[in-house]
Scaffold this active site. Structure first.
Site, PDB file in Angstrom:
ATOM      1  N   SER A   1      27.257  20.518  24.648  1.00 17.32           N
ATOM      2  CA  SER A   1      26.815  21.991  24.674  1.00 17.32           C
ATOM      3  C   SER A   1      25.420  22.129  24.303  1.00 17.32           C
ATOM      4  CB  SER A   1      27.818  22.700  23.729  1.00 17.32           C
ATOM      5  OG  SER A   1      27.756  24.078  23.829  1.00 17.32           O
ATOM      6  N   ASN A   2      24.920  23.181  24.066  1.00 15.73           N
ATOM      7  CA  ASN A   2      23.542  23.231  23.542  1.00 15.73           C
ATOM      8  C   ASN A   2      23.506  24.286  22.245  1.00 15.73           C
ATOM      9  OD1 ASN A   2      23.305  26.194  24.584  1.00 15.73           O
ATOM     10  ND2 ASN A   2      23.763  25.021  26.439  1.00 15.73           N
TER      11      ASN A   2
END
Ligand code: CTP
Length: 407
Positions: free
Chosen positions: A215-216
């Site tokens: 993810s980020n």
């Protein structure tokens, strides 16, 4: 500076709580943010902090007395101030002042100006836990809510009495943010009435196996602020959100998704929206294979093969509906303008909003942002560092001003 309140005219009402000492820092921050501040204190508040301190910080004589023989100015000053202010903030608001405001008492300068004010009101209660949770105080707060007052609830923590409970005045920085939000809300209009606005926000999660994902750092704050701002202008707003901790803005329909593929599927169902604002940090790559069972570690390294995800925005651009306004976001660390303009053109967008994590207070995980807007017609507009709620309002202002014909 975290928030811009440039040109805002604020009345700050300070009532007699130990938290009145925080009013000094609050006035300093408000002035730093560009606001004009007129402080009004109750006589009890003066026991906790001298009027002179607040007069010096605000650059205006602090008002306490209502009658002209005791005060400077005219008898009608309480009416004039109520008309002058863009917002009246009561911080700290004691149980006594809240009770007076709820029932229309006007026996001091603070409550008299409040009763005469035409501007929005923001009340920040601060008191002992038991006074706060008492049914009388809660009923008074409900009454203020019904009168359209904005209320910033107190925080839980250690209180002046030594007890732990709810009643602490939030930090001055949090109150400044709330003031900025309340003013932004006030400035909004019903200019998007009848329009369907689709906003995507937050990160996506790309699963490797049942327990891991890629993810980020996106928190979704900018997208949620845009969804709220569009809703406040009367739009029907659909918010397609990756995982975030944020509350759904009032009146907004939220659809939760996890992966880029989920987001693409959800967007496809609403791709006829009049305006699409893609703030989501959609993963560009996803694991080629998603293991059905947890991947166990082996002796050596683990190699992952990632495949490209579908570019949702480019897909919308390729099939743009007549009159539709497409807005993309570009988060860049290098060749900022060049990359933003390239994406604007490549994805057939009407607008791209450029931001960068290079500077403090911008990009992911901050409450503020500094953006530059580029339009397909060649305009460029840089906005100052502002609270994300204000950035959202400014972005919609800019888009609406130049796309009135198609919206
Ligand atoms: N976007 C999208 N679908 C993707 C990836 C991004 O719709 N699979 C959207 C984002 O929501 C944002 C814009 O496209 O509005 C960002 O453009 P993009 O070129 O994807 O930016 P980056 O992912 O940062 O790409 P790069 O690595 O080229 O900088």
């Amino acid at each position: 500076m975290t928030t811009s309140l440039s040109g805002s005219k604020l009345v700050l009402g300070v009532s007699g709580s130990i938290a009145a000492y925080k009013a000094a820092e609050l006035v300093r921050l408000l002035k730093k943010a560009g606001a004009e501040v007129q402080v009004i204190m109750t006589a009890d508040a003066e026991r906790f902090i001298p009027a002179l301190t607040l007069s010096t910080l605000s650059g205006k004589n602090t008002l306490v007395e209502i009658f002209p023989e005791q005060a400077e100015g005219t008898w009608t000053q309480h009416i004039e101030l109520g008309l002058w202010a863009d917002l009246f903030v009561v911080a700290p608001a004691t149980a006594q002042t809240i009770a007076k405001l709820a029932h229309g008492f006007c026996d001091n300068m603070l409550t008299a100006v409040a009763l005469a004010a035409r501007c929005p009101m923001l009340v920040c209660p601060a008191m002992d836990h038991d006074m706060y949770v008492h049914p009388a105080t809660q009923a008074n707060l409900k009454t203020l809510d019904a009168h359209g007052y904005h209320i910033k609830p107190p925080e839980h923590g250690e209180l002046a009495s030594g007890l732990i409970g709810t009643g602490r005045l939030p930090a001055p920085t949090a109150i400044v943010d709330e003031i900025a939000k309340t003013i932004a809300l006030q400035q909004s209009t019903a200019s998007l009435q009848g329009q369907h606005v689709l906003v995507t926000a937050g990160p996506t999660q790309e699963s490797l196996d049942p327990v891991r994902f890629i993810s980020n750092h996106s928190t979704g704050t900018m997208g949620y602020a845009l969804a709220a701002a569009a809703q406040q202008r009367g739009a029907t707003v659909t918010l397609i959100s990756g995982p975030t901790d944020l509350e759904t803005p009032a009146g907004v329909q939220r659809i939760d998704v996890l992966s880029a593929a989920d987001m693409a599927g959800a967007v496809a169902k609403h791709d006829d929206a009049h305006m699409v604002i893609m703030t989501a940090a959609v993963a560009d790559y996803t694991p080629a294979e998603k293991a059905q069972r947890k991947i166990k570690k082996g002796a050596g390294d683990l190699n992952l093969t990632l495949t490209r995800t579908q570019d949702i925005l480019a897909g919308l651009g390729a099939n743009k509906k007549p009159g539709q306004v497409l807005v993309g976001f570009a988060l860049e660390t290098d060749n900022l303008e060049e990359n933003a303009r390239r994406k604007l053109e490549k994805k057939n967008l009407d607008w791209i909003v450029l931001n960068s994590p290079n500077n403090a207070g911008e990009g992911f995980g901050t409450t503020t942002n500094r953006v530059t807007l580029f339009s397909a017609t060649g305009t460029q507009k840089s906005l100052p560092l502002m609270d994300k709620a204000q950035v959202a309002v400014a972005i919609l202002d800019e888009i609406e001003a130049s796309t009135k014909h198609s919206l």
